[in-house]
Scaffold this motif. Structure first.
Motif, PDB file in Angstrom:
ATOM      1  N   TYR B  33       0.647  -1.367  -0.053  1.00 49.75           N
ATOM      2  CA  TYR B  33      -0.221   0.453   0.031  1.00 49.75           C
ATOM      3  C   TYR B  33       0.978   0.985   0.185  1.00 49.75           C
ATOM      4  O   TYR B  33       2.241   1.080   0.735  1.00 49.75           O
ATOM      5  CB  TYR B  33      -0.472   0.225   1.237  1.00 49.75           C
ATOM      6  CG  TYR B  33      -1.651  -1.621   2.091  1.00 49.75           C
ATOM      7  CD1 TYR B  33      -0.449  -2.354   2.280  1.00 49.75           C
ATOM      8  CD2 TYR B  33      -3.253  -1.279   1.503  1.00 49.75           C
ATOM      9  CE1 TYR B  33      -1.706  -3.716   2.667  1.00 49.75           C
ATOM     10  CE2 TYR B  33      -3.804  -1.843   1.498  1.00 49.75           C
ATOM     11  CZ  TYR B  33      -2.815  -3.558   2.367  1.00 49.75           C
ATOM     12  OH  TYR B  33      -4.139  -4.458   2.522  1.00 49.75           O
ATOM     13  N   TYR B  35       0.103   5.186   1.201  1.00 49.79           N
ATOM     14  CA  TYR B  35      -0.657   5.905   2.183  1.00 49.79           C
ATOM     15  C   TYR B  35       0.048   7.395   2.127  1.00 49.79           C
ATOM     16  O   TYR B  35       1.186   7.405   2.088  1.00 49.79           O
ATOM     17  CB  TYR B  35      -0.944   5.566   3.287  1.00 49.79           C
ATOM     18  CG  TYR B  35      -1.916   4.625   3.313  1.00 49.79           C
ATOM     19  CD1 TYR B  35      -1.037   3.174   3.379  1.00 49.79           C
ATOM     20  CD2 TYR B  35      -3.278   5.061   4.142  1.00 49.79           C
ATOM     21  CE1 TYR B  35      -2.772   2.380   3.863  1.00 49.79           C
ATOM     22  CE2 TYR B  35      -4.331   4.546   4.640  1.00 49.79           C
ATOM     23  CZ  TYR B  35      -4.587   2.762   4.294  1.00 49.79           C
ATOM     24  OH  TYR B  35      -5.083   1.617   4.532  1.00 49.79           O
ATOM     25  N   ILE B  45      -5.378   6.390   2.459  1.00 50.88           N
ATOM     26  CA  ILE B  45      -4.814   5.466   1.729  1.00 50.88           C
ATOM     27  C   ILE B  45      -5.066   6.631  -0.002  1.00 50.88           C
ATOM     28  O   ILE B  45      -5.790   7.426  -0.440  1.00 50.88           O
ATOM     29  CB  ILE B  45      -5.505   4.311   1.241  1.00 50.88           C
ATOM     30  CG1 ILE B  45      -5.058   2.837   0.682  1.00 50.88           C
ATOM     31  CG2 ILE B  45      -7.043   4.490   0.949  1.00 50.88           C
ATOM     32  CD1 ILE B  45      -5.075   1.584   0.572  1.00 50.88           C
ATOM     33  N   ILE B  55      -5.513  -2.752  -6.996  1.00 53.02           N
ATOM     34  CA  ILE B  55      -6.490  -3.482  -6.333  1.00 53.02           C
ATOM     35  C   ILE B  55      -7.292  -2.348  -5.604  1.00 53.02           C
ATOM     36  O   ILE B  55      -8.660  -2.389  -5.155  1.00 53.02           O
ATOM     37  CB  ILE B  55      -6.822  -4.147  -5.185  1.00 53.02           C
ATOM     38  CG1 ILE B  55      -5.257  -4.061  -4.000  1.00 53.02           C
ATOM     39  CG2 ILE B  55      -6.447  -5.739  -5.799  1.00 53.02           C
ATOM     40  CD1 ILE B  55      -5.536  -5.343  -2.884  1.00 53.02           C
ATOM     41  N   ILE B  56      -6.366  -1.242  -5.224  1.00 52.99           N
ATOM     42  CA  ILE B  56      -6.847   0.372  -4.734  1.00 52.99           C
ATOM     43  C   ILE B  56      -5.921   0.939  -5.471  1.00 52.99           C
ATOM     44  O   ILE B  56      -5.455   1.130  -5.879  1.00 52.99           O
ATOM     45  CB  ILE B  56      -6.612   0.123  -3.027  1.00 52.99           C
ATOM     46  CG1 ILE B  56      -7.712  -0.756  -2.528  1.00 52.99           C
ATOM     47  CG2 ILE B  56      -7.173   1.557  -2.740  1.00 52.99           C
ATOM     48  CD1 ILE B  56      -7.224  -1.248  -0.848  1.00 52.99           C
ATOM     49  N   GLU B  58      -7.371   4.851  -5.599  1.00 55.10           N
ATOM     50  CA  GLU B  58      -8.118   6.308  -5.006  1.00 55.10           C
ATOM     51  C   GLU B  58      -8.454   7.205  -5.314  1.00 55.10           C
ATOM     52  O   GLU B  58      -7.415   7.717  -6.336  1.00 55.10           O
ATOM     53  CB  GLU B  58      -7.818   6.214  -2.972  1.00 55.10           C
ATOM     54  CG  GLU B  58      -7.736   5.509  -2.309  1.00 55.10           C
ATOM     55  CD  GLU B  58     -10.083   4.753  -2.024  1.00 55.10           C
ATOM     56  OE1 GLU B  58     -10.482   5.756  -1.351  1.00 55.10           O
ATOM     57  OE2 GLU B  58     -10.002   4.104  -2.657  1.00 55.10           O
TER      58      GLU B  58
END
Lengths: 114, 112
Positions: B33, B35, B45, B55-56, B58
């Protein structure tokens, strides 16, 4: 959607006295909850986590937290504060999806006075 | 051995420049990740990769582009840096959802 609210932006205690850092959460299902600590100019360290096992969770450095579903709370406590506990504390909820996304509270600054 | 390592630790650069931050984890975790921590210490995030797959993603400006050459590395490239990009960027990894993360020590980016 999941969210967390840390009820105090700043807490000040004297060394040797109890610590209470308050956290309420909002989740549409049973959450995973965490407390992280960040010392000045440092990274984040996991203090403890709740993942639907025992509701009273013990962490490192004498900290513990109790998951109370009826109150949607996950408050962090320590019986006796030490000067080295002075730091920023974050209450965190995981959305438990396959992404593992963590949602952070706004943080509570703990000041420990001699 | 450092579990999650980020480089550089500090980065000072001028507006308009392009810069990269590197992250490596030696924990064997599948998910990594990025952040961002703003000046008020709020953490949000930006991106997540699971075994090299995004997958993420934002709501982050297109100027930010993550790249994961393998599951142990997740780099962050930032184009055309702006003053508002000044922040501390944290890399983290996790073995599986709901387990919690291991964080790197952060990269303090200052855009002047």
């Amino acid at each position: 959607a999941q969210s967390v609210t840390q009820l105090d932006s700043h807490v000040s205690v004297s060394e040797g006295t109890p610590v209470l850092l308050r956290c309420n959460y909002s989740s549409s299902y049973s959450p995973s909850l965490f407390w992280y600590v960040q010392h000045p100019n440092k990274g984040l360290q996991l203090l403890l986590k709740y993942t639907s096992a025992a509701t009273l969770v013990k962490g490192i450095n004498g900290f513990e937290a109790e998951f109370k579903k009826s109150e949607t709370s996950f408050h962090l406590t320590k019986p006796s504060a030490h000067m080295s506990d002075a730091a920023e504390y974050f209450c965190v909820v995981s959305d438990r999806s396959n992404t593992g996304k963590l949602i952070f509270g706004q943080g509570t600054t703990l000041q420990v006075k001699p | 051995d450092t579990a999650v390592s980020q480089t550089p630790k500090y980065l000072v650069t001028q507006m308009g420049n392009d810069k990269s931050i590197k992250c490596e984890q030696n924990l064997g975790h599948d998910t990594m990740y990025w952040y961002k921590q703003d000046s008020k210490k709020f953490l949000k995030i930006m991106f997540s990769y699971n075994n090299k797959e995004l997958i993420i993603n934002e709501t982050v400006p297109n100027r930010f582009s993550p790249k994961s050459p393998d599951k142990a590395h997740l780099n962050l490239h930032i184009n055309s840096l702006e003053l508002g990009d000044s922040a501390v960027y944290f890399c983290a990894s996790s073995p599986n959802p709901g387990y919690g993360y291991t964080f790197g020590s952060g990269t303090r980016l200052t855009v002047v």
